[in-house]
Enzyme design. Sequence first.
Site, PDB file in Angstrom:
ATOM      1  CB  CYS A  86      -4.746  -1.449   4.191  1.00 29.85           C
ATOM      2  SG  CYS A  86      -3.783  -1.503   5.738  1.00 29.85           S
ATOM      3  CD  GLU A 140      -2.782   1.107   2.518  1.00 27.32           C
ATOM      4  OE1 GLU A 140      -2.355   0.484   3.519  1.00 27.32           O
ATOM      5  OE2 GLU A 140      -3.860   1.732   2.506  1.00 27.32           O
ATOM      6  CE  LYS A 164      -7.584   1.512   3.485  1.00 27.62           C
ATOM      7  NZ  LYS A 164      -6.225   1.911   3.982  1.00 27.62           N
TER       8      LYS A 164
END
Lengths: 293, 293
Positions: B153, B43, B116
Amino acid sequence: MNNLAIGLVQHSCTADIDANIQKSIDGIKRAADLGAELVVLQELHRTPYFCQSEEVTNFDLAEEIPGPTTEIFAALAQECRVVVVLSLFERRAAGLYHNTAVVLEKDGSIAGTYRKMHIPDDPGYYEKFYFTPGDLGFQPIDTSLGKLGVLICWDQWFPEAARLMTLAGAEILIYPTAIGFDPNDSREEQQRQMEAWITVQRGHAVANGIPLVAVNRVGFEADPSGRGQGARFWGNSFVAGPQGEMIFHSGEDEGVFCVEVKRDQSEAVRRIWPFLRDRRIDAYQDLIKRFRD
Amino acid sequence: MNNLAIGLVQHSCTADIDANIQKSIDGIKRAADLGAELVVLQELHRTPYFCQSEEVTNFDLAEEIPGPTTEIFAALAQECRVVVVLSLFERRAAGLYHNTAVVLEKDGSIAGTYRKMHIPDDPGYYEKFYFTPGDLGFQPIDTSLGKLGVLICWDQWFPEAARLMTLAGAEILIYPTAIGFDPNDSREEQQRQMEAWITVQRGHAVANGIPLVAVNRVGFEADPSGRGQGARFWGNSFVAGPQGEMIFHSGEDEGVFCVEVKRDQSEAVRRIWPFLRDRRIDAYQDLIKRFRD
């Protein structure tokens, strides 16, 4: 009151129903002696795992709830002053049967029931023949020890079940189970399956910041029909904390265990990992689809 | 074609953007040399983990997609004939930024992007300041190597994200990550957190019968504001198979790895564990609620 002492009763079963019940009774008494306030029995602890083949006569094993078995264990719950999670073969009506967990209060009353929602069916585990899928939804059972998220066996593979219990305020996830090795599988595959079974449940504990207890039966049970290879139930009952950490892990032998979980741990963990805050409920609609095609 | 060779590039980052990019470039080349067809970067591999404090000047680190960084890596993807998963700080408009993964095809074209969806915010990880929650939903990205379920994540803690990708046909789950130890935590708590991070993701692999790759950064990064304690990113990039079994597990050092997963394993596993068959979609409606109170 900050800790919860949980009893786990892991045993083998035979065709001798009375002997099976006696093992459960002895286990509850022993767990209570060890200090347990909540005692969890394994799935269908009263009988052998009869789903190894499809036989209509096996429906004779079912009983009403409340019924003779709840009466026996209600008296015991009252005597031992413990909350008990039973797992029974429920006869609801002629031709309508469920795989049902019953939670008994310390005074012997029935605190609530849960009917297994996800029903498996694969060689040696012909549950779709026996059990109508549950229609009570994913509702925790309110007890003097808090809200218990009681689920059953196959439910343990479904993150949706654990999440819905959590969203309804469950303080702990509880899985009575009957799962075993297929004797035809290699030892490597058997280990992979057992580890997957533990891992996915520990994952539910992590994702929901909640402790979890799974109680599984042990012992080899031949297929009475002679068609299947039989099943060796793998035991390995365990308790995980709200970070998925293993607090207790049994082996493949019969046993009665008492394990403490810390009640305030969930809130502490959810403060550092606030997953419930960040769920994208605006983008989850398709979870109620079979497939997104 | 039955196996998929996946490259994982795990490295530390500093304030020197060019040096960070060079590490990623070298990693992709090395992974391609090792035989990787798909290379996953960690990331925000281009920059230090700038979310340790809230500084408006950090928005200068964002760039458009396509933009200078996608150009660099598109040329490299084409040169090495690999599919690459980038993780970038996207400037979509003035005051509108995302944490975005970009998948580059072997010919250098952009196969797709993922923004995300779940944004964390806790001390030292002030992501809600920087990143607008994604609005592209949970859609796998179609590539010459199959449908890639790219998530980022914090998404990794949410079973809903993994499930939605699976239901949309994802053949693998991919998580570029930047997660580290809080130096204030005990070593015991640090280990518990790292194990929880691995466990919950392995749980997604099990629940969905799908392989999974997570690539995390390494190294200590001080908080440039001087207010925080800094973060020590824990590495431990890994690949799990569709039963959650660990196929590969790295340590806390920089490294480039190439790991093969078997493409036909998912179908074999889902035949013995047909969870998608048994989901109770008639009883999952409340998953789109914040809480069931």
